[in-house]
Write an enzyme that holds these catalytic residues in place. Structure first.
Site, PDB file in Angstrom:
ATOM      1  N   HIS A 120       2.710 -12.698  10.596  1.00  0.00           N
ATOM      2  CA  HIS A 120       2.814 -12.529  12.042  1.00  0.00           C
ATOM      3  C   HIS A 120       3.327 -13.781  12.765  1.00  0.00           C
ATOM      4  O   HIS A 120       2.779 -14.183  13.805  1.00  0.00           O
ATOM      5  CB  HIS A 120       1.436 -12.119  12.584  1.00  0.00           C
ATOM      6  CG  HIS A 120       1.462 -11.181  13.739  1.00  0.00           C
ATOM      7  ND1 HIS A 120       1.925 -11.541  14.982  1.00  0.00           N
ATOM      8  CD2 HIS A 120       1.083  -9.886  13.845  1.00  0.00           C
ATOM      9  CE1 HIS A 120       1.802 -10.507  15.806  1.00  0.00           C
ATOM     10  NE2 HIS A 120       1.297  -9.481  15.139  1.00  0.00           N
ATOM     11  N   HIS A 174      -4.453  -4.426  12.500  1.00  0.00           N
ATOM     12  CA  HIS A 174      -4.286  -5.646  11.694  1.00  0.00           C
ATOM     13  C   HIS A 174      -5.528  -6.033  10.886  1.00  0.00           C
ATOM     14  O   HIS A 174      -5.895  -7.214  10.800  1.00  0.00           O
ATOM     15  CB  HIS A 174      -3.883  -6.811  12.605  1.00  0.00           C
ATOM     16  CG  HIS A 174      -2.480  -6.702  13.156  1.00  0.00           C
ATOM     17  ND1 HIS A 174      -1.484  -5.953  12.582  1.00  0.00           N
ATOM     18  CD2 HIS A 174      -1.893  -7.284  14.253  1.00  0.00           C
ATOM     19  CE1 HIS A 174      -0.372  -6.062  13.277  1.00  0.00           C
ATOM     20  NE2 HIS A 174      -0.592  -6.849  14.307  1.00  0.00           N
ATOM     21  N   GLU A 190       7.826  -8.062  12.023  1.00  0.00           N
ATOM     22  CA  GLU A 190       6.838  -7.843  10.959  1.00  0.00           C
ATOM     23  C   GLU A 190       7.329  -6.763  10.011  1.00  0.00           C
ATOM     24  O   GLU A 190       7.491  -5.614  10.421  1.00  0.00           O
ATOM     25  CB  GLU A 190       5.503  -7.408  11.580  1.00  0.00           C
ATOM     26  CG  GLU A 190       4.957  -8.351  12.618  1.00  0.00           C
ATOM     27  CD  GLU A 190       4.073  -7.645  13.650  1.00  0.00           C
ATOM     28  OE1 GLU A 190       3.051  -7.056  13.261  1.00  0.00           O
ATOM     29  OE2 GLU A 190       4.415  -7.663  14.843  1.00  0.00           O
ATOM     30  N   ASP A 208       7.488  -2.814  21.071  1.00  0.00           N
ATOM     31  CA  ASP A 208       6.350  -2.976  20.157  1.00  0.00           C
ATOM     32  C   ASP A 208       6.370  -1.734  19.268  1.00  0.00           C
ATOM     33  O   ASP A 208       5.470  -0.904  19.322  1.00  0.00           O
ATOM     34  CB  ASP A 208       5.044  -3.094  20.960  1.00  0.00           C
ATOM     35  CG  ASP A 208       3.887  -3.597  20.104  1.00  0.00           C
ATOM     36  OD1 ASP A 208       4.086  -3.805  18.892  1.00  0.00           O
ATOM     37  OD2 ASP A 208       2.789  -3.775  20.659  1.00  0.00           O
TER      38      ASP A 208
HETATM   39  C1  GLA Z   1       1.163  -6.568  16.741  1.00  0.00           C
HETATM   40  C2  GLA Z   1       1.045  -5.323  17.510  1.00  0.00           C
HETATM   41  C3  GLA Z   1       1.052  -5.619  18.964  1.00  0.00           C
HETATM   42  C4  GLA Z   1       0.047  -6.657  19.319  1.00  0.00           C
HETATM   43  C5  GLA Z   1       0.311  -7.894  18.500  1.00  0.00           C
HETATM   44  C6  GLA Z   1      -0.710  -8.942  18.760  1.00  0.00           C
HETATM   45  O1  GLA Z   1       2.426  -6.960  16.530  1.00  0.00           O
HETATM   46  O2  GLA Z   1       2.003  -4.378  17.195  1.00  0.00           O
HETATM   47  O3  GLA Z   1       0.782  -4.449  19.674  1.00  0.00           O
HETATM   48  O4  GLA Z   1      -1.239  -6.186  19.073  1.00  0.00           O
HETATM   49  O5  GLA Z   1       0.299  -7.582  17.161  1.00  0.00           O
HETATM   50  O6  GLA Z   1      -0.965  -9.142  20.103  1.00  0.00           O
END
Ligand code: GLA
Length: 395
Positions: free
Chosen positions: A229, A156, A360, A295
């Site tokens: 986010h 990020h 996202e 994730d």
């Molecule tokens: C993103 C990542 C996750 C985590 C979040 C924040 O979405 O994909 O793995 O790092 O941000 O905690």
């Protein structure tokens, strides 16, 4: 002679009758039209009981610089609050099926909590949203080394990503409340090449859509993957986890990851896996079969860069539904697996494990090192453009 005259009289009568019937129909049509206008008008006044607006107040100070909180209100009285620190959405209020307005995103009341490094709650993300393996990539055989802030990987945008900078803010309120944020990301920032001039526009429409439009240009070849986010909890109460939310993602494939959440490069079918959200599914129904929880990046079925509906999130109890539209090819669904109760929501409740989820929109993680993923390269003279909207309604 007589019969000719009579025939003529009959014909004239027929014509006159015809005109009379047309007039009748006209009156009927006009009356019906007026009734419709009246009914719609009344309905309109009921829904549009106030005019939209955008206001600005001082939110606090970051490094001795004043930052602001902007309140975007649409003509239904629903509100989104955004600070120009990190372009963070701090709240979004929307009624449930009984009309009770609640905040459906995770957020804080004051800037101080945002300075304690929360995990990107509500923030703008860049220069590269998601992970880059080992914090390294090449452009024209030149290797660039980025900040590594997620184990050995870059996440990020690095240590000070666009979630931790102050954006220049301009307010527009012609038809719908709009906040225009600008930021110049300097050549070398967090290791990225090129001065990147970025504009992000947030708009809250009267149809309860939060539109986010991203534009950028560079003076040297660089990589760009901007996203936002927000953590959603459509129940409006973070005492509830997101496991009872239902989700649909229009994707036949996803990108599997290694133990550090870097895609392996494979584009894998979701068929017969817990990643199949083609039909709407309860998030909690199969999450335990996924190591660490969701994730991952879904490879959206859309084939072009048009703004297309790609996902639906629904909470049956409150009736709140959110549809996601994007121009992007990928969607990261993150089920709040790293939330641990350390941070406290605006209403005093701890933000525990899986009490918020992110959707996202993005290009794929680690694309700069993965030749089979769509390129994220931006060259001087080119224009980066991306648009996503989140639309709320009741079902
Ligand atoms: C993103 C990542 C996750 C985590 C979040 C924040 O979405 O994909 O793995 O790092 O941000 O905690």
């Amino acid at each position: 002679m007589f019969s000719i005259n009579q025939n003529m009289n009959n014909s004239i009568k027929k014509v006159l009758n015809f005109y009379k019937s047309i007039n009748c129909m006209k009156y009927l049509f006009y009356s019906l039209f007026s009734i419709i206008v009246l009914v719609c008008g009344c309905k309109g006044t009921k829904d549009t009981n106030q005019s939209s607006s955008i206001t600005k107040s001082v939110y606090g100070k970051v490094n001795d610089q004043e930052v602001y909180l902007f309140t975007l209100t649409n003509n239904k009285g629903n509100q989104v609050k955004i600070t120009n620190y990190g372009g963070i959405v701090t709240s979004w209020t929307f009624p449930n099926k009984t009309g009770k307005k609640e905040n459906i995103v995770i957020g804080f009341d004051s800037i101080t909590q945002y300075l304690q490094q929360p995990p990107y709650f509500g923030a703008l993300i860049g220069r590269y949203g998601n992970r880059i393996a080992n914090g390294k990539f090449k452009i024209d055989s030149i290797e660039y080394i980025l900040a590594t802030n997620n184990g050995k990987n870059h996440l990020h945008g690095g240590n000070i990503g666009y979630d931790k900078v102050i954006w220049d803010a301009k307010v527009v309120n012609d038809t719908t409340p709009t906040l225009v944020l600008n930021y110049l990301s300097k050549d070398g920032e967090e290791g990225y090449p090129g001065n990147l001039s970025i504009q992000v526009t947030y708009t809250l429409t009267n149809d309860d859509e939060l539109e986010i439009e991203y534009n950028a240009t560079t003076d040297k070849p660089t990589i760009v993957n901007l996203t936002q986010h927000n953590y959603y909890n459509l129940t409006g109460d973070v005492s509830n986890t997101i496991l009872n939310h239902s989700l649909m993602i229009d994707a036949d494939n996803y990108t599997p990851v290694d133990s550090t959440l870097i895609p392996t490069g494979e584009i894998k079918s979701v068929l017969n896996t817990p990643f199949d959200f083609k039909q709407i599914q309860k998030i909690g129904s199969r999450i335990d079969a996924v190591t660490g929880g969701y994730d991952h990046n879904w490879v959206l079925n859309k084939k072009d860069t048009s703004l297309t509906m790609v996902a639906t999130l629904w909470d049956e109890v409150s009736g709140r539904k959110m549809e996601v539209f994007t121009t992007e090819p990928g969607l990261q669904f993150y089920s709040g697996n790293f939330m641990d109760g350390k941070f406290i929501n605006y209403d005093g409740k701890p933000l525990k494990y899986r009490t918020g989820l992110c959707l996202e929109t993005q290009h794929f993680p680690n694309a700069p090192n993965q030749a089979n993923f769509a390129s994220t390269l931006l060259k001087p003279g080119e224009k980066y453009h991306s648009k996503t909207k989140y639309k709320l309604s009741i079902q």
